[in-house]
Design a protein around this motif. Structure first.
Motif, PDB file in Angstrom:
ATOM      1  N   ALA A  18       0.809  -1.321  -0.038  1.00  0.00           N
ATOM      2  CA  ALA A  18       0.011  -0.010   0.184  1.00  0.00           C
ATOM      3  C   ALA A  18       0.757   1.331  -0.045  1.00  0.00           C
ATOM      4  O   ALA A  18       0.650   2.201  -0.665  1.00  0.00           O
ATOM      5  CB  ALA A  18      -1.015  -0.028   1.301  1.00  0.00           C
ATOM      6  N   PHE A  19       1.948   1.100   0.604  1.00  0.00           N
ATOM      7  CA  PHE A  19       2.932   2.471   0.775  1.00  0.00           C
ATOM      8  C   PHE A  19       4.223   2.062   0.297  1.00  0.00           C
ATOM      9  O   PHE A  19       5.086   2.652   0.643  1.00  0.00           O
ATOM     10  CB  PHE A  19       2.851   3.006   2.253  1.00  0.00           C
ATOM     11  N   PHE A  20       4.493   1.112  -0.657  1.00  0.00           N
ATOM     12  CA  PHE A  20       5.764   0.681  -1.075  1.00  0.00           C
ATOM     13  C   PHE A  20       6.664   1.685  -1.731  1.00  0.00           C
ATOM     14  O   PHE A  20       5.686   2.521  -2.669  1.00  0.00           O
ATOM     15  CB  PHE A  20       5.595  -0.556  -2.113  1.00  0.00           C
ATOM     16  N   GLY A  21       7.665   1.941  -1.287  1.00  0.00           N
ATOM     17  CA  GLY A  21       8.427   3.030  -2.203  1.00  0.00           C
ATOM     18  C   GLY A  21       8.276   4.208  -1.681  1.00  0.00           C
ATOM     19  O   GLY A  21       8.631   5.360  -2.288  1.00  0.00           O
ATOM     20  N   CYS A  22       7.597   4.258  -0.637  1.00  0.00           N
ATOM     21  CA  CYS A  22       7.351   5.822  -0.066  1.00  0.00           C
ATOM     22  C   CYS A  22       8.684   6.139   0.959  1.00  0.00           C
ATOM     23  O   CYS A  22       8.828   6.169   2.051  1.00  0.00           O
ATOM     24  CB  CYS A  22       6.149   5.997   0.792  1.00  0.00           C
ATOM     25  N   LYS A  23       9.827   6.609   0.016  1.00  0.00           N
ATOM     26  CA  LYS A  23      11.071   6.409   0.806  1.00  0.00           C
ATOM     27  C   LYS A  23      11.256   7.488   1.785  1.00  0.00           C
ATOM     28  O   LYS A  23      12.243   7.289   2.547  1.00  0.00           O
ATOM     29  CB  LYS A  23      12.142   6.514  -0.141  1.00  0.00           C
ATOM     30  N   ASN A  24      10.394   8.467   1.627  1.00  0.00           N
ATOM     31  CA  ASN A  24      10.731   9.720   2.797  1.00  0.00           C
ATOM     32  C   ASN A  24       9.807   9.630   3.591  1.00  0.00           C
ATOM     33  O   ASN A  24       9.667  10.634   4.703  1.00  0.00           O
ATOM     34  CB  ASN A  24      10.585  11.080   1.916  1.00  0.00           C
ATOM     35  N   MET A  25       8.783   8.423   3.832  1.00  0.00           N
ATOM     36  CA  MET A  25       8.005   8.429   5.077  1.00  0.00           C
ATOM     37  C   MET A  25       8.708   8.262   6.125  1.00  0.00           C
ATOM     38  O   MET A  25       9.301   7.288   6.333  1.00  0.00           O
ATOM     39  CB  MET A  25       7.039   7.123   4.717  1.00  0.00           C
ATOM     40  N   GLU A  26       8.435   8.917   7.169  1.00  0.00           N
ATOM     41  CA  GLU A  26       8.915   8.782   8.651  1.00  0.00           C
ATOM     42  C   GLU A  26       8.099   8.150   9.747  1.00  0.00           C
ATOM     43  O   GLU A  26       8.588   7.940  10.678  1.00  0.00           O
ATOM     44  CB  GLU A  26       9.546  10.296   9.024  1.00  0.00           C
ATOM     45  N   GLU A  27       6.746   8.656   9.599  1.00  0.00           N
ATOM     46  CA  GLU A  27       6.041   8.568  10.500  1.00  0.00           C
ATOM     47  C   GLU A  27       4.298   8.168  10.008  1.00  0.00           C
ATOM     48  O   GLU A  27       3.973   8.846   9.096  1.00  0.00           O
ATOM     49  CB  GLU A  27       5.785   9.822  11.346  1.00  0.00           C
ATOM     50  N   ILE A  28       3.889   7.200  10.633  1.00  0.00           N
ATOM     51  CA  ILE A  28       2.609   6.530  10.271  1.00  0.00           C
ATOM     52  C   ILE A  28       1.768   6.533  11.649  1.00  0.00           C
ATOM     53  O   ILE A  28       1.968   6.230  12.685  1.00  0.00           O
ATOM     54  CB  ILE A  28       2.377   5.265   9.820  1.00  0.00           C
ATOM     55  N   THR A  29       0.560   7.488  11.612  1.00  0.00           N
ATOM     56  CA  THR A  29      -0.432   7.330  12.883  1.00  0.00           C
ATOM     57  C   THR A  29      -1.487   6.705  12.164  1.00  0.00           C
ATOM     58  O   THR A  29      -2.118   6.875  11.274  1.00  0.00           O
ATOM     59  CB  THR A  29      -0.574   8.777  13.065  1.00  0.00           C
ATOM     60  N   ILE A  30      -1.948   5.618  13.054  1.00  0.00           N
ATOM     61  CA  ILE A  30      -3.005   4.704  12.722  1.00  0.00           C
ATOM     62  C   ILE A  30      -3.761   4.670  13.904  1.00  0.00           C
ATOM     63  O   ILE A  30      -3.690   4.087  14.992  1.00  0.00           O
ATOM     64  CB  ILE A  30      -2.786   3.317  12.189  1.00  0.00           C
ATOM     65  N   LEU A  31      -5.006   5.179  13.867  1.00  0.00           N
ATOM     66  CA  LEU A  31      -6.026   5.343  14.696  1.00  0.00           C
ATOM     67  C   LEU A  31      -6.988   4.199  15.281  1.00  0.00           C
ATOM     68  O   LEU A  31      -7.587   4.057  16.167  1.00  0.00           O
ATOM     69  CB  LEU A  31      -6.885   6.731  14.628  1.00  0.00           C
ATOM     70  N   GLY A  32      -7.097   3.443  14.421  1.00  0.00           N
ATOM     71  CA  GLY A  32      -7.884   1.963  14.761  1.00  0.00           C
ATOM     72  C   GLY A  32      -7.175   1.272  15.607  1.00  0.00           C
ATOM     73  O   GLY A  32      -5.927   1.222  15.975  1.00  0.00           O
ATOM     74  N   THR A  33      -8.102   0.431  16.222  1.00  0.00           N
ATOM     75  CA  THR A  33      -7.232  -0.418  17.253  1.00  0.00           C
ATOM     76  C   THR A  33      -7.328  -1.925  16.811  1.00  0.00           C
ATOM     77  O   THR A  33      -6.608  -2.677  17.306  1.00  0.00           O
ATOM     78  CB  THR A  33      -8.505  -0.502  18.591  1.00  0.00           C
ATOM     79  N   ASN A  34      -7.941  -2.189  15.892  1.00  0.00           N
ATOM     80  CA  ASN A  34      -8.096  -3.540  15.293  1.00  0.00           C
ATOM     81  C   ASN A  34      -7.765  -3.707  13.691  1.00  0.00           C
ATOM     82  O   ASN A  34      -8.765  -3.941  12.998  1.00  0.00           O
ATOM     83  CB  ASN A  34      -9.187  -4.517  15.491  1.00  0.00           C
ATOM     84  N   VAL A  35      -6.748  -3.372  13.188  1.00  0.00           N
ATOM     85  CA  VAL A  35      -6.283  -3.021  11.805  1.00  0.00           C
ATOM     86  C   VAL A  35      -5.418  -4.254  11.263  1.00  0.00           C
ATOM     87  O   VAL A  35      -4.529  -4.671  11.895  1.00  0.00           O
ATOM     88  CB  VAL A  35      -5.857  -1.447  11.588  1.00  0.00           C
ATOM     89  N   TRP A  36      -5.937  -4.925  10.123  1.00  0.00           N
ATOM     90  CA  TRP A  36      -5.213  -5.693   9.558  1.00  0.00           C
ATOM     91  C   TRP A  36      -4.056  -4.963   8.542  1.00  0.00           C
ATOM     92  O   TRP A  36      -4.455  -4.274   8.073  1.00  0.00           O
ATOM     93  CB  TRP A  36      -5.983  -6.836   8.593  1.00  0.00           C
ATOM     94  N   ILE A  37      -2.775  -5.250   8.969  1.00  0.00           N
ATOM     95  CA  ILE A  37      -1.747  -4.621   8.000  1.00  0.00           C
ATOM     96  C   ILE A  37      -1.102  -5.694   7.421  1.00  0.00           C
ATOM     97  O   ILE A  37      -0.439  -6.519   7.938  1.00  0.00           O
ATOM     98  CB  ILE A  37      -0.792  -3.636   8.968  1.00  0.00           C
ATOM     99  N   SER A  38      -0.858  -5.611   6.114  1.00  0.00           N
ATOM    100  CA  SER A  38      -0.065  -6.362   5.371  1.00  0.00           C
ATOM    101  C   SER A  38       1.359  -6.309   5.583  1.00  0.00           C
ATOM    102  O   SER A  38       1.969  -5.339   5.787  1.00  0.00           O
ATOM    103  CB  SER A  38      -0.319  -6.198   3.784  1.00  0.00           C
ATOM    104  N   PRO A  39       2.095  -7.638   5.891  1.00  0.00           N
ATOM    105  CA  PRO A  39       3.391  -7.362   6.512  1.00  0.00           C
ATOM    106  C   PRO A  39       4.291  -6.598   5.365  1.00  0.00           C
ATOM    107  O   PRO A  39       5.492  -6.316   5.674  1.00  0.00           O
ATOM    108  CB  PRO A  39       3.817  -9.048   6.323  1.00  0.00           C
ATOM    109  N   GLU A  40       3.792  -6.661   4.042  1.00  0.00           N
ATOM    110  CA  GLU A  40       4.346  -5.925   2.921  1.00  0.00           C
ATOM    111  C   GLU A  40       4.052  -4.530   2.809  1.00  0.00           C
ATOM    112  O   GLU A  40       4.360  -4.029   1.600  1.00  0.00           O
ATOM    113  CB  GLU A  40       4.381  -6.743   1.677  1.00  0.00           C
TER     114      GLU A  40
END
Length: 132
Positions: free
Chosen positions: A66-88
């Motif tokens: 979903a965010f592959f190659g966002c090479k300048n991404m430093e910080e992610i805020t995720i407000l959900g408590t039960n979120v499935w996140i792909s390992p990739e």
């Protein structure tokens, strides 16, 4: 590449579809309003200028690359408590170091399992709060 530099995702959508912002290399600001439930694969792939993003509590899944190659991404805020996140989901985000979210959430577990710093935040969500 597109000239898009910022976007606000309206609450009327329920998902961000596969590759919708793929290779928008000038995209530096994304606001996702509550209502989105899933961020599909390759959604923000190659958005090199994104440095941080806040994902609302309504999101329950973040897909492959979903965010592959966002090479300048430093910080992610995720407000959900039960979120499935792909390992990739965050592959090749070389500057990504910090996840912020609710203590005890699946986001905290994802961060710890993948070697990221986790910063707990306090967040109160009251959907459809009645006005007295």
């Amino acid at each position: 590449d597109t000239g898009i530099t910022s976007i606000t995702i309206p609450s009327s959508l329920n998902s961000l579809e596969k590759g919708v912002f793929n290779m928008c290399t000038n995209l530096s600001s994304v606001i996702i309003l509550p209502g989105i439930e899933s961020i599909k694969e390759d959604c923000f792939c190659g958005c090199e200028k994104l440095t941080k993003i806040e994902i609302p509590e309504t999101v329950t899944s973040i897909g492959w690359n979903a965010f592959f190659g966002c090479k300048n991404m430093e910080e992610i805020t995720i407000l959900g408590t039960n979120v499935w996140i792909s390992p990739e989901a965050f592959l090749s985000c070389h500057n990504l170091k910090t996840f912020k979210g609710i203590a005890g959430s699946s986001v905290e577990q994802f961060a710890k399992d993948n070697g990221y710093e986790f910063v707990p935040i306090e967040y109160d969500y009251y959907p459809f709060r009645a006005m007295a």
